[in-house]
Design a protein around this motif. Structure first.
Motif, PDB file in Angstrom:
ATOM      1  N   ALA A  11       0.864  -1.186   0.000  1.00 22.23           N
ATOM      2  CA  ALA A  11       0.000   0.000   0.000  1.00 22.23           C
ATOM      3  C   ALA A  11       0.898   1.232   0.000  1.00 22.23           C
ATOM      4  O   ALA A  11       1.725   1.411   0.883  1.00 22.23           O
ATOM      5  N   TRP A  12       0.730   2.082  -0.996  1.00 19.89           N
ATOM      6  CA  TRP A  12       1.631   3.207  -1.215  1.00 19.89           C
ATOM      7  C   TRP A  12       1.098   4.436  -0.470  1.00 19.89           C
ATOM      8  O   TRP A  12       1.806   5.118   0.237  1.00 19.89           O
ATOM      9  N   TYR A  13      -0.200   4.674  -0.651  1.00 16.84           N
ATOM     10  CA  TYR A  13      -0.891   5.727   0.098  1.00 16.84           C
ATOM     11  C   TYR A  13      -2.381   5.453   0.000  1.00 16.84           C
ATOM     12  O   TYR A  13      -2.816   4.648  -0.818  1.00 16.84           O
ATOM     13  N   PHE A  14      -3.139   6.111   0.898  1.00 12.76           N
ATOM     14  CA  PHE A  14      -4.590   5.859   0.977  1.00 12.76           C
ATOM     15  C   PHE A  14      -5.348   7.143   0.663  1.00 12.76           C
ATOM     16  O   PHE A  14      -5.753   7.853   1.589  1.00 12.76           O
ATOM     17  N   PRO A  15      -5.530   7.463  -0.593  1.00  8.14           N
ATOM     18  CA  PRO A  15      -6.173   8.757  -0.913  1.00  8.14           C
ATOM     19  C   PRO A  15      -7.639   8.776  -0.506  1.00  8.14           C
ATOM     20  O   PRO A  15      -8.350   7.776  -0.662  1.00  8.14           O
ATOM     21  N   ARG A  16      -8.078   9.890   0.061  1.00  8.10           N
ATOM     22  CA  ARG A  16      -9.498  10.091   0.309  1.00  8.10           C
ATOM     23  C   ARG A  16     -10.082  10.843  -0.884  1.00  8.10           C
ATOM     24  O   ARG A  16      -9.334  11.310  -1.730  1.00  8.10           O
ATOM     25  N   ALA A  17     -11.389  10.931  -0.931  1.00  9.48           N
ATOM     26  CA  ALA A  17     -12.048  11.579  -2.073  1.00  9.48           C
ATOM     27  C   ALA A  17     -11.429  12.936  -2.333  1.00  9.48           C
ATOM     28  O   ALA A  17     -11.268  13.745  -1.410  1.00  9.48           O
ATOM     29  N   GLY A  18     -11.058  13.197  -3.557  1.00 10.26           N
ATOM     30  CA  GLY A  18     -10.540  14.506  -3.934  1.00 10.26           C
ATOM     31  C   GLY A  18      -9.056  14.703  -3.683  1.00 10.26           C
ATOM     32  O   GLY A  18      -8.509  15.740  -4.021  1.00 10.26           O
ATOM     33  N   GLU A  19      -8.409  13.721  -3.061  1.00  9.31           N
ATOM     34  CA  GLU A  19      -6.981  13.881  -2.748  1.00  9.31           C
ATOM     35  C   GLU A  19      -6.105  13.330  -3.862  1.00  9.31           C
ATOM     36  O   GLU A  19      -6.365  12.239  -4.368  1.00  9.31           O
ATOM     37  N   ASP A  20      -5.051  14.074  -4.179  1.00  9.13           N
ATOM     38  CA  ASP A  20      -4.033  13.471  -5.027  1.00  9.13           C
ATOM     39  C   ASP A  20      -2.986  12.844  -4.115  1.00  9.13           C
ATOM     40  O   ASP A  20      -3.115  12.888  -2.874  1.00  9.13           O
ATOM     41  N   MET A  21      -1.952  12.271  -4.684  1.00  9.28           N
ATOM     42  CA  MET A  21      -0.954  11.570  -3.884  1.00  9.28           C
ATOM     43  C   MET A  21      -0.317  12.520  -2.866  1.00  9.28           C
ATOM     44  O   MET A  21      -0.153  12.186  -1.694  1.00  9.28           O
ATOM     45  N   HIS A  22       0.014  13.707  -3.342  1.00 12.37           N
ATOM     46  CA  HIS A  22       0.680  14.684  -2.507  1.00 12.37           C
ATOM     47  C   HIS A  22      -0.164  15.008  -1.259  1.00 12.37           C
ATOM     48  O   HIS A  22       0.320  14.963  -0.129  1.00 12.37           O
ATOM     49  N   ALA A  23      -1.440  15.268  -1.497  1.00 12.87           N
ATOM     50  CA  ALA A  23      -2.341  15.636  -0.391  1.00 12.87           C
ATOM     51  C   ALA A  23      -2.513  14.466   0.572  1.00 12.87           C
ATOM     52  O   ALA A  23      -2.532  14.642   1.805  1.00 12.87           O
ATOM     53  N   ALA A  24      -2.647  13.264   0.028  1.00 14.75           N
ATOM     54  CA  ALA A  24      -2.844  12.086   0.879  1.00 14.75           C
ATOM     55  C   ALA A  24      -1.619  11.849   1.753  1.00 14.75           C
ATOM     56  O   ALA A  24      -1.727  11.601   2.963  1.00 14.75           O
TER      57      ALA A  24
END
Ligand SMILES: [Zn+2]
Lengths: 98, 996
Positions: free
Chosen positions: B632-645
């Motif tokens: 698992a690299w990152y867990f984006p929430r709705a509307g998030e890009d990788m950076h924000a997540a």
């Protein structure tokens, strides 16, 4: 694909089960911290790379997992014999004339 | 009607069973059992392709696998498009669609044929000489143009929808080739009860019996005998009969690779059968019965459509019932072509004349030909032929010169003799010998194999079968078979092939400028071979590469001996002194599909998933590949890009807590009375005095002193260590440990067990980590006093066993919860539920990387590269100064490793905090120096740190620790970035948060 006889399993198994582990009969000096740079060079860096008979280590990595020694002809790729780790370098090789 | 050239009373096919097909869009009708070649010839079609270099019109040379000319594209649909299929081996099926290649706009009018007129420009070696410079033209002009103009077929541009299969097989005796000799050997071996595999490349067994109308065995005609033998072999439990199966590679220790064409001949193969099957056979004994290939005559324009091997014409007649013409000529230097002429004559085809290079040939076949009323011109040569898209006449001349005579023909059969097929023998590393008959035959064997029949230079059916039967019986006996029954098949009527000639025929000698082809597929003429020798090529291997003679799929089948003879003649050397080129696998082309079999798409490489993979998937994780692992690299929430997540995850860990799946960590249990001693030898750190229940960060070196791996080690008992390794290092660290334990320190009483897959690992990191875990734990006091940083306890969590580590890879208070893998997801879910009460986040590998970099914790393999010592990495504190031995102790004192100015790990802060450096970017101390600049280091890790509110980076810089505060520069294509050298810790420098 070569067939290699594992001296521990006592049978020939396909090459896929094995991994080469470099030249054999190079013992790690028991007083390694005290040896000279020249001796360390000989121990760690210098290898024979012969055309013909080579004494080398193999590991039956996907089998019994043991390291063992083998005598192989680098020209024909034929294994002359295999023997257990710790056994002395064989003085006579079956089927090999000088 | 399946073609105007189909002869009613000839051949073995059933005329009523027709099959429709198209060639270049035109519809034709053939018969079941036809090859594409025989079906086209039955319809009078000879022109089927254009040659490789000169785009000359080409027809069928052969009736088998040696075909160099008749290469076509067979398309079942837009994805199932196979180029360069030999029409002579493609079995006809209803609906087959074939196209000619290497021509534009059409086969009969091809613009590329201008190469033929301009041919002086395209002589041997022209690729090497013409396109040498300017260098840049190679990439932009020469190569693209050569690639589109040369080459034959066009590769399909869609994924292959077919499937392929692969099998391993073991047998006592493998017989390659199912002609008379191969079948005799198979019979002999099979009767003794040993395990036999017999393979033949054709759809039906029989080999040369397919055309040898004069062969009689056991009271039947040869072909009928062969079919009876095959039926018998198939009924035996110890025999595997493989038709349509080519042995294409002969490897060490009698390992032979075969490819079986399972459904290539079916009109509608369906989805249940593979297209091809690869057989990897290990045989105790191999019997090679691969036969011989007829040679063509080397004379001017010997490549005209309609000019073909005599045995091919005989095959088309006797097996397929097809006449290759109505008025044929024969050009020969041996007897076997006479048999073809006699068969054709008997079938009602006019034989215009036999031209025989020999003076006064004599023998039974010559007498028969005369008796049949065929004109024989002996001591004469065909010096050229008439016709452009099809042969129309042959020009006959006394062989030493004299008056020409033109004889009208519509097909010309030729035979210069037979070449034993020693390809597989040669691949087995056997050494060929040049015998008194001027043939290369098997000489010294390198493996447990034997050659029999025509491939061994044995002439005649009876002699071949005797030899083969004896060889089969011997191979069986040596592999444990009962004694053979000695019911050797009796040959009633024999066909014996005679010798023939090598090299160019009259009219194509050293003074001639004509195109007399030696290698049809590569457009190599006798003149090209001579030119190669004139330009200094002395070895046949050089001649081959200069002219391309015998390259590509031909592999010397038709071209080798002629080419060699011409070169030897030019060099005034005997043939064996010039030598034979090496035969290489594959014998005939093999598809990539057959070789890779199922190993494509998701089966290309194993995929490893952690026990919590399903949860991560359900919670929207984006995964990255780490070796074979999906992490698992990152867990984006709705509307998030990788950076924000990643920013959110990093902040959450330091603010409350985060859950991280660390199951991929390598884990090794080191157990035994000498476990601590072993650890002392394998790691730089001291271990003897580490208390039970405590942990230590360990560094493993190679003998040369460079960092090999690292990880936290917990001591569970005096004689039991739980060692962790990097994810990527798990297997090699285990190997490294086993190596030393088995070979250097065998006196130590220690056992090593890989437990990577036994334990799922959930890292809970952050100020609230203890509050999240504690409610679920039984039997462990988690207070700071009872369980300080870097300790390990065993107990229960959620009712299942746990090894609970208090450790941190974030710099905040942290734990790693090890539970048996089967409970991984359940415990994760329970911890997640607790975590929700504290606003904890799940975080992935990217946030893990950022958090550890904020603390200057290194990642072996990213911040180190196999040339970094503990001192270089600022980890000297982890090397036990009082220790007298450990792996790498001597390496560390090597002069280069203690020299000044080594690259050392430092932190870099960009002057502009918003700029994030590129990992791998080079570092210089003077950006104004001329290029090439002196590079003094490179960036190893670089991230945006939301917790620090700026970018952070680690770098290896020469003399780095002496440069604290210095300004250095990172030159990029568009700008130069200024950076300041700093320590490696960017966050919580005092380390107070470990207990925070
Ligand atoms: Zn073994």
């Amino acid at each position: 694909m070569l067939l290699i006889r594992c001296p521990y399993c006592e049978e020939e198994r396909p090459e896929l089960e094995f991994r080469n582990a470099g030249e054999a009969h190079i013992a790690r000096p028991t007083d390694i911290a005290a040896i000279s740079d020249d001796d360390f060079e000989k121990f760690f860096f210098i290898r024979q790379n012969p055309k013909g008979i080579i004494y080398e280590r193999w590991r039956h990595v996907h089998g019994c997992a043991r390291f063992f020694n083998a005598v192989r002809d680098t020209v024909s790729d034929k294994f002359v014999m295999t023997y257990k780790a710790g056994e002395p370098k064989p003085s006579k090789l079956p089927g090999v004339s000088k | 009607m399946s073609g105007a050239f189909r002869i009613g009373n000839a051949g073995r096919l059933t005329p009523a069973r027709t099959a429709r097909f198209t060639f270049d869009g035109k519809a034709y009708t053939g018969v079941e059992g036809d090859t594409l070649a025989s079906a086209l010839l039955a319809n009078g079609v000879h022109l089927v392709g254009r040659s490789f270099k000169y785009h000359r019109p080409r027809g069928f040379l052969s009736a088998g696998a040696e075909e160099p000319n008749a290469l076509v594209e067979i398309a079942r649909d837009s994805a199932r498009k196979t180029p360069n299929v030999r029409a002579t081996v493609q079995e006809l099926y209803d609906g087959l669609s074939a196209k000619s290649q290497n021509r534009w706009p059409s086969l009969s009018f091809d613009v590329g044929a201008v190469n033929d007129v301009a041919s002086p420009f395209f002589s041997a070696g022209f690729y090497y000489k013409t396109f040498m410079w300017p260098k840049s033209a190679w990439k932009n002009i020469y190569e693209p143009n050569i690639r589109s103009a040369a080459g034959l077929g066009v590769a399909p541009d869609q994924p292959d929808p077919d499937h392929y299969s692969s099998r391993f097989a073991h047998c006592d005796v493998l017989i390659v080739g199912g002609g008379a000799a191969g079948l005799a050997a198979a019979l002999a071996a099979a009767e003794t009860g040993v395990r036999v595999i017999v393979a033949d490349e054709q759809a039906e067994f029989g080999g040369a019996l397919r055309f040898e109308s004069g062969a009689g065995i056991e009271g039947q005609d040869g072909w009928a005998w062969a079919q009876g033998v095959v039926a018998k072999l198939k009924s035996m439990g110890n025999v595997r009969v493989l038709p349509r199966t080519t042995a294409f590679g002969y490897y060490a220790q009698n390992f032979v690779a075969l490819v079986e064409r399972v459904s290539e001949h079916l009109a509608d193969p369906g989805h249940d059968v593979p297209r091809e099957r690869l057989w990897q056979v290990r045989a105790k004994r191999v019997v090679l019965a691969t036969g011989a290939i007829e040679r063509h005559m080397v004379f001017a324009d010997n490549d005209r459509p309609g000019v073909m091997l005599a045995s091919a014409a005989r095959t088309y007649l006797n097996h397929y019932g097809v006449a290759v013409g109505r008025n044929v000529g024969v050009y020969t230097a041996n007897d076997s072509a006479y048999a073809a002429a006699i068969d054709l004559k008997k079938a009602g085809v006019n034989v215009a004349a036999i031209v025989d290079l020999r003076d006064n040939p004599s023998g039974a076949l010559i007498d028969q030909a005369r008796a049949a009323g065929i004109e024989i011109h002996d001591g004469r040569a065909v010096t050229r032929v008439g016709g452009k898209l099809r042969v129309s006449s042959m020009i006959v001349q006394p062989k030493n010169g004299g008056g020409e005579r033109t004889i009208a023909i519509d097909a010309l059969l030729m035979s210069a003799g037979w070449t034993p097929s020693v390809h597989l023998f040669s691949q087995s590393r056997g050494k060929v010998a040049f015998n008194e008959d001027k043939r290369f035959v098997p000489g010294t064997y390198a493996q447990d194999c034997v050659s029999v029949g025509a491939c061994n230079g044995t002439d005649g059916l009876a002699a071949s079968m005797d030899e083969a039967y004896a060889a089969g019986a011997k191979a069986a006996k040596e592999t444990g078979g009962k004694a053979a029954k000695a019911n050797k098949p009796k040959v009633d009527a024999d066909e014996v092939w005679s010798r023939g000639m090598l090299g160019s025929a009259p009219g194509a000698g050293p003074d001639a400028t004509v195109k007399a082809f030696v290698d049809f597929q590569n457009d190599v003429t006798a003149k090209d071979i001579r030119q190669a020798v004139r330009e200094g090529m002395r070895s046949i291997e050089h001649v081959k590469r200069f002219t391309t003679n015998g390259m590509a799929t031909d592999q010397g089948k038709t071209s080798n001996m002629h080419g060699l003879a011409i070169a030897a003649d030019m060099l005034s050397k005997p043939i064996p002194e010039v030598g034979l080129t090496t035969f290489r696998a594959p014998y005939t082309p093999v598809t990539f599909g057959a070789i890779i079999s199922h190993a494509r798409g998701p089966l290309f490489d194993p995929t490893r998933r952690t026990p919590m993979h399903g949860w991560a998937e359900k919670h929207g994780a984006v995964f990255e590949d780490v070796g074979q692992w999906k992490r698992a690299w990152y867990f984006p929430r709705a509307g998030e890009d990788m950076h924000a997540a990643v920013d959110r995850e990093c902040v959450a860990v330091r603010k409350t807590a985060g859950l991280f799946d660390a199951s991929t960590l390598g884990k090794i249990e080191v157990v035994g009375p000498d476990a601590a001693k072993f650890m002392e030898l394998l790691y730089t750190n001291p271990w003897e005095k580490l208390e039970v229940g405590r942990c230590r960060y360990g560094i493993m070196l190679r003998e040369d002193g460079f960092i090999y791996d690292d990880g936290v080690v917990g001591r569970l008992a005096a004689d039991r260590f739980h060692v962790t390794t990097t994810t990527g290092g798990a297997a090699r660290v285990m190997n490294h440990m086993e190596d030393y334990l088995q070979t250097e320190f065998p006196q130590l009483n220690v056992w090593l067990t890989s437990i990577s897959e036994q334990w799922a690992v959930i890292a809970v990191q952050g100020p609230k980590s203890r509050e999240i875990i504690a409610p679920l734990v039984e039997g462990i006091d988690m207070s700071d006093e009872a369980m300080p940083h870097m300790s390990v306890r065993e107990g229960k969590i959620c009712g299942v066993p746990t090894r609970l580590f208090r450790m941190s890879f974030t710099g905040d208070r942290g734990f790693e919860v090890n539970v048996p893998a089967d409970y991984g997801q359940a415990v994760w879910e329970a911890l997640w539920a607790e975590g929700q009460k504290h606003d904890a986040a799940a975080y992935g590998t990217e946030a893990m990387h950022v958090l550890r970099a904020e603390k200057g914790y290194i990642i072996v393999g990213q911040d180190t590269d196999g040339t970094v010592t503990p001192n270089d990495a600022g980890l000297d504190w982890a090397v036990g100064k009082k220790k007298t031995d450990f792996v790498g102790i001597r390496g560390l004192t090597r002069p280069d490793l203690v020299a000044k100015g080594r690259k050392q790990l430092v932190g870099l802060r960009t002057k502009d905090p918003k700029i994030v450096l590129e990992e791998g970017a080079q570092v210089v101390d003077n950006p104004n120096q001329p290029i090439p600049m002196k590079m003094i280091g490179h960036v190893t890790s670089s991230y945006w740190s939301e917790n620090c509110g700026r970018s952070i980076a680690l770098a290896l810089v020469a003399g780095g620790r002496d440069r604290m505060g210095e300004t250095l520069y990172v030159p990029m294509p568009d700008k130069v970035i200024e950076v300041e050298v700093t320590g490696m810790v960017f966050f919580d420098e005092k380390g107070e948060r470990l207990n925070g």
